[in-house]
Design a protein around this motif. Structure first.
Motif, short mmCIF file in Angstrom:
data_model
loop_
_atom_site.label_atom_id
_atom_site.label_comp_id
_atom_site.label_asym_id
_atom_site.label_seq_id
_atom_site.Cartn_x
_atom_site.Cartn_y
_atom_site.Cartn_z
N ARG A 24 0.83 -1.21 0.00
CA ARG A 24 0.00 0.00 0.00
C ARG A 24 0.87 1.26 0.00
O ARG A 24 0.56 2.25 -0.68
N GLU A 27 2.25 1.90 -3.45
CA GLU A 27 1.25 2.48 -4.34
C GLU A 27 1.12 3.98 -4.07
O GLU A 27 1.08 4.79 -5.00
N GLU A 28 1.09 4.36 -2.79
CA GLU A 28 0.99 5.78 -2.43
C GLU A 28 2.18 6.59 -2.92
O GLU A 28 2.05 7.75 -3.30
N PRO A 34 -1.59 2.66 -10.09
CA PRO A 34 -2.84 2.52 -9.32
C PRO A 34 -3.63 1.29 -9.76
O PRO A 34 -3.62 0.93 -10.94
N GLU A 36 -7.24 -0.82 -10.10
CA GLU A 36 -8.70 -0.64 -10.14
C GLU A 36 -9.31 -1.21 -8.85
O GLU A 36 -8.69 -2.04 -8.18
N ARG A 37 -10.51 -0.76 -8.55
CA ARG A 37 -11.22 -1.25 -7.35
C ARG A 37 -12.45 -2.06 -7.76
O ARG A 37 -13.14 -1.71 -8.72
N ARG A 43 -8.69 -3.62 -3.93
CA ARG A 43 -7.85 -3.40 -5.09
C ARG A 43 -7.82 -4.66 -5.97
O ARG A 43 -7.72 -5.77 -5.45
N TRP A 45 -5.47 -6.20 -8.19
CA TRP A 45 -4.10 -6.26 -8.71
C TRP A 45 -4.00 -7.28 -9.83
O TRP A 45 -4.72 -8.27 -9.86
N HIS A 49 1.24 -5.69 -11.90
CA HIS A 49 1.45 -5.06 -10.59
C HIS A 49 2.42 -5.89 -9.75
O HIS A 49 3.30 -5.36 -9.08
#
Length: 258
Positions: A24, A27-28, A34, A36-37, A43, A45, A49
């Protein structure tokens, strides 16, 4: 994994050998594209990723390798995340070249140390040479008076004092040592490593000083990569070569992120 298969955050963490919170955080920080959700907010992945997570961890994990190398690695990882492995290859090669330059500087400084140590026994004791005051000595060594005072506080050099006024005075031996200290610090060696070397000199050791610089003493913990700079740079060069290979391999895989 099957094309299009969705991975969990734990899957990325496991692949990179780290914690889910690190995923996490990456990613920040822009080290991962990023995700998708899903409808539940989780998330989604993908394989790309996971590959980027492993690459980022490989590039960034370990002891701090100096600010310039670290900054270059951050640029490289963010470029791979934002633009893909193929676009990041020039940055990876530039990163490797930077590591090679830093390693060449460190090797040159070590050679300068060894050359000075071999010659200092024949340099005389400086009694017939006018001794300089702090400001003049700093200028002769290419340093500032503040730097010289800091090196003295860190016991990198012990300077005799004038018998009349009590002022520190510097002869050829002290000025040569100041030049060596300045050269090593500019080349990236830590104060701890230089302290280790100067203690060896003060105990009469003039040989194998390169090994002294690069080898923490028993009970001495290496807190940064600069405490064993020669070895760290060799490891960084090998890592940089490996990062290029990883990107080359990734760039041949079909991507669904770019």
């Amino acid at each position: 994994m099957a094309p299009g298969e969705v991975l969990r955050t734990a899957d990325l963490a496991r692949a990179a050998g780290t914690h889910v919170n690190t995923v996490r955080f990456y990613e920040e920080m822009g080290f991962l594209p990023p995700a998708e959700r899903g409808p539940n907010g989780y998330r989604l992945w993908k394989e790309e990723h996971r590959d980027q997570m492993v690459f980022a961890r490989k590039a960034l994990h370990g002891l701090w390798p100096g600010r310039r190398i670290r900054a270059s690695a951050l640029v490289l990882v963010r470029k791979a995340a934002a633009e893909g492995p193929k676009a990041a290859l020039p940055a990876a090669r530039a990163h490797r070249d930077l590591v090679r330059q830093e390693r060449a500087r460190a090797e040159e400084a070590a050679r300068f140390l060894e050359s000075w140590a071999r010659g200092r026994a024949d340099a005389g004791d400086g009694r017939r040479t006018p001794r300089l005051g702090p400001r003049e000595a700093a200028r002769a060594a290419g340093a500032t008076p503040g730097q010289v005072r800091n090196w003295e506080r860190n016991r990198l050099i012990r300077t005799p004092r004038d018998t009349e006024g009590g002022r520190r005075t510097y002869g050829p031996g002290e000025i040569g040592r100041l030049r060596v200290i300045r050269t090593l610090l500019l080349a990236g060696y830590s104060v701890m490593a230089v302290q280790r070397m100067t203690r060896a000199l003060d105990h009469g050791r003039d040989g194998e000083l390169r090994e002294v610089l690069d080898t923490p003493a028993p009970g001495e913990e290496a807190l940064t990569a600069c405490d064993r700079w020669l070895s760290s740079l060799a490891e960084q060069e090998a890592r940089a070569e490996s990062l290029i290979s990883v990107l080359e391999n990734r760039s041949t895989k079909k991507t669904t992120l770019q």
